[in-house]
Scaffold this active site. Structure first.
Site, PDB file in Angstrom:
ATOM      1  CE  LYS A  67      -2.320  -0.386   3.803  1.00 55.33           C
ATOM      2  NZ  LYS A  67      -1.613   0.281   4.890  1.00 55.33           N
ATOM      3  NE  ARG A  70      -4.042   0.033  10.263  1.00 50.47           N
ATOM      4  CZ  ARG A  70      -2.908   0.329   9.625  1.00 50.47           C
ATOM      5  NH1 ARG A  70      -2.702   1.544   9.169  1.00 50.47           N
ATOM      6  NH2 ARG A  70      -2.012  -0.584   9.446  1.00 50.47           N
ATOM      7  NE  ARG A 101       7.514  -3.166   5.962  1.00 49.99           N
ATOM      8  CZ  ARG A 101       6.256  -2.792   6.118  1.00 49.99           C
ATOM      9  NH1 ARG A 101       5.530  -2.456   5.073  1.00 49.99           N
ATOM     10  NH2 ARG A 101       5.721  -2.787   7.318  1.00 49.99           N
ATOM     11  NE  ARG A 104       6.815  -0.475  10.123  1.00 47.10           N
ATOM     12  CZ  ARG A 104       5.659  -0.402   9.479  1.00 47.10           C
ATOM     13  NH1 ARG A 104       5.605   0.134   8.284  1.00 47.10           N
ATOM     14  NH2 ARG A 104       4.561  -0.871  10.036  1.00 47.10           N
ATOM     15  NE  ARG A 145       2.123  -4.411  11.163  1.00 44.73           N
ATOM     16  CZ  ARG A 145       3.164  -4.365  10.349  1.00 44.73           C
ATOM     17  NH1 ARG A 145       4.281  -4.973  10.667  1.00 44.73           N
ATOM     18  NH2 ARG A 145       3.081  -3.718   9.215  1.00 44.73           N
TER      19      ARG A 145
HETATM   20  P1  ATP Z   1       2.340  -1.236   5.981  1.00 49.86           P
HETATM   21  O1  ATP Z   1       3.562  -0.521   6.432  1.00 49.86           O
HETATM   22  O2  ATP Z   1       2.593  -2.319   5.025  1.00 49.86           O
HETATM   23  O3  ATP Z   1       1.307  -0.264   5.525  1.00 49.86           O
HETATM   24  P2  ATP Z   1       0.783  -1.441   8.252  1.00 49.86           P
HETATM   25  O4  ATP Z   1      -0.388  -0.977   7.457  1.00 49.86           O
HETATM   26  O5  ATP Z   1       0.528  -2.433   9.335  1.00 49.86           O
HETATM   27  O6  ATP Z   1       1.806  -1.999   7.263  1.00 49.86           O
HETATM   28  P3  ATP Z   1       1.388   1.221   9.132  1.00 49.86           P
HETATM   29  O7  ATP Z   1       0.295   1.710   8.272  1.00 49.86           O
HETATM   30  O8  ATP Z   1       2.714   1.818   8.974  1.00 49.86           O
HETATM   31  O9  ATP Z   1       1.626  -0.332   8.948  1.00 49.86           O
HETATM   32  O10 ATP Z   1       0.902   1.306  10.642  1.00 49.86           O
HETATM   33  C1  ATP Z   1       1.713   0.854  11.686  1.00 49.86           C
HETATM   34  C2  ATP Z   1       0.939   0.824  12.980  1.00 49.86           C
HETATM   35  O11 ATP Z   1       0.453   2.135  13.288  1.00 49.86           O
HETATM   36  C3  ATP Z   1      -0.301  -0.040  12.979  1.00 49.86           C
HETATM   37  O12 ATP Z   1      -0.012  -1.390  13.215  1.00 49.86           O
HETATM   38  C4  ATP Z   1      -1.107   0.609  14.121  1.00 49.86           C
HETATM   39  O13 ATP Z   1      -0.603   0.224  15.365  1.00 49.86           O
HETATM   40  C5  ATP Z   1      -0.818   2.083  13.929  1.00 49.86           C
HETATM   41  N1  ATP Z   1      -1.818   2.753  13.063  1.00 49.86           N
HETATM   42  C6  ATP Z   1      -1.615   3.234  11.814  1.00 49.86           C
HETATM   43  N2  ATP Z   1      -2.733   3.767  11.301  1.00 49.86           N
HETATM   44  C7  ATP Z   1      -3.695   3.618  12.243  1.00 49.86           C
HETATM   45  C8  ATP Z   1      -5.072   3.951  12.321  1.00 49.86           C
HETATM   46  N3  ATP Z   1      -5.725   4.539  11.315  1.00 49.86           N
HETATM   47  N4  ATP Z   1      -5.730   3.642  13.462  1.00 49.86           N
HETATM   48  C9  ATP Z   1      -5.107   3.052  14.489  1.00 49.86           C
HETATM   49  N5  ATP Z   1      -3.817   2.702  14.478  1.00 49.86           N
HETATM   50  C10 ATP Z   1      -3.099   2.985  13.385  1.00 49.86           C
HETATM   51 MG    MG Z   2       2.166   1.752   5.843  1.00 50.70          MG
END
Ligand code: ATP
Ligand code: MG
Length: 210
Positions: free
Chosen positions: A13, A88, A123, A156, A167
């Protein structure tokens, strides 16, 4: 174009968000990048985020909703944006629907769980600008150094195997219901994730034309 990207963690993403950001010339707002920056800078938000993020849990809805209301109100979001990581949960989606922001499309990138686990191990992320790399699939030109800004590349904390499972679990229970939610509103588009980043981008652009 006001666009939401929806996908399991590690589905690519963030990488596709970067491509779309260049293509449409609008900013990507990545919640993960915002939260990690706050953790690094030891802000109040960072302190709250750290309690959840390293266990693969979501930050509470009220916190995220208020952070995003501020961020999306900034000037650079006026002509559109790509949301990577928000909403989310249903509560976050409902808060966004209730706001004055009108989302045009929601793009879901469809990738199977087995592939995700493979991608998340290996990663790397730039500490400075948050660009992501992969030691096999998307290596930087120089080991440990970001191609874009010369920053230091690190693994990370939440990419450990146990946390990755948590996750994914969080995604399936809390985020997946959004697919139905946006399908019902009629703005959902789906693209199948491909082996190669460029091929996924093609699928993504095709899905957005519809
Ligand atoms: P990727 O890096 O592949 O997108 P991901 O979607 O799990 O993986 P991030 O989007 O970077 O990772 O988010 C990392 C962490 O930040 C999540 O696991 C969560 O704990 C927190 N987080 C991010 N966005 C939200 C949100 N909208 N609501 C609640 N927690 C969030
Ligand atoms: Mg991300």
């Amino acid at each position: 174009m006001k666009l939401i990207l929806l996908a399991a963690p590690g589905a690519g993403k963030g990488t596709q968000a970067e491509k779309l950001s260049e293509h449409f010339n609008i900013p990507t707002i990545s919640t993960g990048a915002i939260l990690r920056k706050n953790i690094k800078d030891e802000t109040e938000l960072g302190k709250i985020a750290a309690e959840y993020i390293n266990d693969g849990k979501l930050i509470p809805d009220d916190v995220m909703i208020s952070v995003m209301a501020d961020r999306l109100g900034e000037d650079d979001c006026k002509n559109g944006f790509i949301l990577d990581g928000f909403p989310r949960t249903l509560a976050q989606a409902e808060a966004l629907s209730a706001s004055s922001i009108q989302i045009d499309k929601v793009l879901m990138i469809d990738v199977a769980d087995e592939k995700i686990i493979k991608r998340l191990s290996g990663r790397l992320e730039c500490e400075k600008c948050a660009t992501t790399y992969h030691k096999d699939f998307r290596p930087p030109a120089k080991d440990g150094v970001c191609d874009k800004c010369g920053g230091n590349l690190t693994v990370r904390k939440d990419d450990k195997p146990e946390t990755v499972k948590e996750r994914l679990n969080t995604y399936h229970t809390q985020t997946e219901p959004l697919i139905e939610y946006y399908k019902n509103i009629g703005i959902l588009r789906v693209a199948k994730g491909q082996e190669e980043i460029v091929d996924t981008t093609k699928e993504v652009l095709k899905a957005l034309e519809a």
